[in-house]
Design a protein around this motif. Sequence first.
Motif, mmCIF file in Angstrom:
data_model
loop_
_atom_site.group_PDB
_atom_site.id
_atom_site.type_symbol
_atom_site.label_atom_id
_atom_site.label_comp_id
_atom_site.label_asym_id
_atom_site.label_seq_id
_atom_site.Cartn_x
_atom_site.Cartn_y
_atom_site.Cartn_z
ATOM 1 N N ARG A 30 3.719 73.679 11.346
ATOM 2 C CA ARG A 30 3.691 74.633 10.291
ATOM 3 C C ARG A 30 2.110 75.457 10.164
ATOM 4 N NH1 ARG A 30 7.146 73.408 5.416
ATOM 5 N NH2 ARG A 30 8.297 72.248 7.268
ATOM 6 N N GLY A 81 0.541 76.649 6.241
ATOM 7 C CA GLY A 81 0.135 76.660 4.412
ATOM 8 C C GLY A 81 -0.345 77.233 4.013
ATOM 9 N N ARG A 83 6.696 76.847 11.214
ATOM 10 C CA ARG A 83 7.736 77.375 10.389
ATOM 11 C C ARG A 83 6.105 77.991 8.944
ATOM 12 N NH1 ARG A 83 11.248 72.280 8.849
ATOM 13 N NH2 ARG A 83 9.649 72.630 6.618
ATOM 14 N N GLY A 123 4.718 78.317 5.275
ATOM 15 C CA GLY A 123 4.954 78.127 3.845
ATOM 16 C C GLY A 123 3.505 79.011 3.236
ATOM 17 N N TRP A 124 4.227 78.744 1.871
ATOM 18 C CA TRP A 124 4.036 80.361 1.027
ATOM 19 C C TRP A 124 4.000 79.874 -0.116
ATOM 20 C CZ3 TRP A 124 7.379 82.050 3.912
ATOM 21 C CH2 TRP A 124 7.969 82.528 3.152
ATOM 22 N N PHE A 125 2.328 79.681 -0.771
ATOM 23 C CA PHE A 125 2.246 78.322 -2.297
ATOM 24 C C PHE A 125 1.620 79.319 -3.129
ATOM 25 C CE2 PHE A 125 2.430 75.890 1.082
ATOM 26 C CZ PHE A 125 3.602 75.357 1.104
ATOM 27 N N ARG A 160 8.370 84.501 8.292
ATOM 28 C CA ARG A 160 9.213 82.644 7.608
ATOM 29 C C ARG A 160 8.931 81.752 8.837
ATOM 30 N NH1 ARG A 160 12.012 81.179 3.572
ATOM 31 N NH2 ARG A 160 13.084 83.617 2.397
ATOM 32 N N ARG A 161 8.751 82.582 9.908
ATOM 33 C CA ARG A 161 8.542 81.778 11.496
ATOM 34 C C ARG A 161 7.590 82.448 12.423
ATOM 35 N NH1 ARG A 161 11.566 76.597 11.881
ATOM 36 N NH2 ARG A 161 13.312 77.278 9.827
#
Length: 183
Positions: free
Chosen positions: A71, A73, A94, A96-98, A84-85
């Motif tokens: 993953r 981030g 995978r 992920g974004w924040f 997304r992948r």
Amino acid sequence: MMTLQSPFTPPSAGAAAVPTTQSALRLSLNPVLDRRGTVDGAWWPHTRDADAELPVLISAVDRRLNRAVLRVGLYLDAWDHIPRRIPARGGQVRVGWFRSADPYLITLTIAGTAPITLLVIPPDTANGPAMAALTRAAADTAGIRPSDILHPAVPDEGMPGQDGSASWENEGGRVADLVPAAT
């Protein structure tokens, strides 16, 4: 400093510590990866296009650690075209974004070990400061903020401490003069 090259750039004998060609991966990792520092290394992508940059980073980290990245981030507003992948060794990674994360950091979750955190050097950073940040991030970074690795503070003249911290009182005011003025 451990430097990795992209699979698109053949290593040459006597290669520079950090590759300088456009296709080369600009990555440094702390050789110990003891997770005691603020970051475990640094990455200087060529663009802000996550879809183009992340596959090469993931592949290089997979090879260096001999473990799969599971993953990623990252900070949403720092990147364009975030997938997304991402296809990777043996499967999909995978992404992920924040918006609550530090924009200068990217976290890679690795199979069988603790995640690693890399300082992301903005692509438009000049060569000298970027090379210094790559080197510093691969060393001991305990107690150093990511932004301070990218933009080291200039010490106050005549004041001890890299950031002039010895010249500040505990409650927020500046100490008048540490050395009395000559009269």
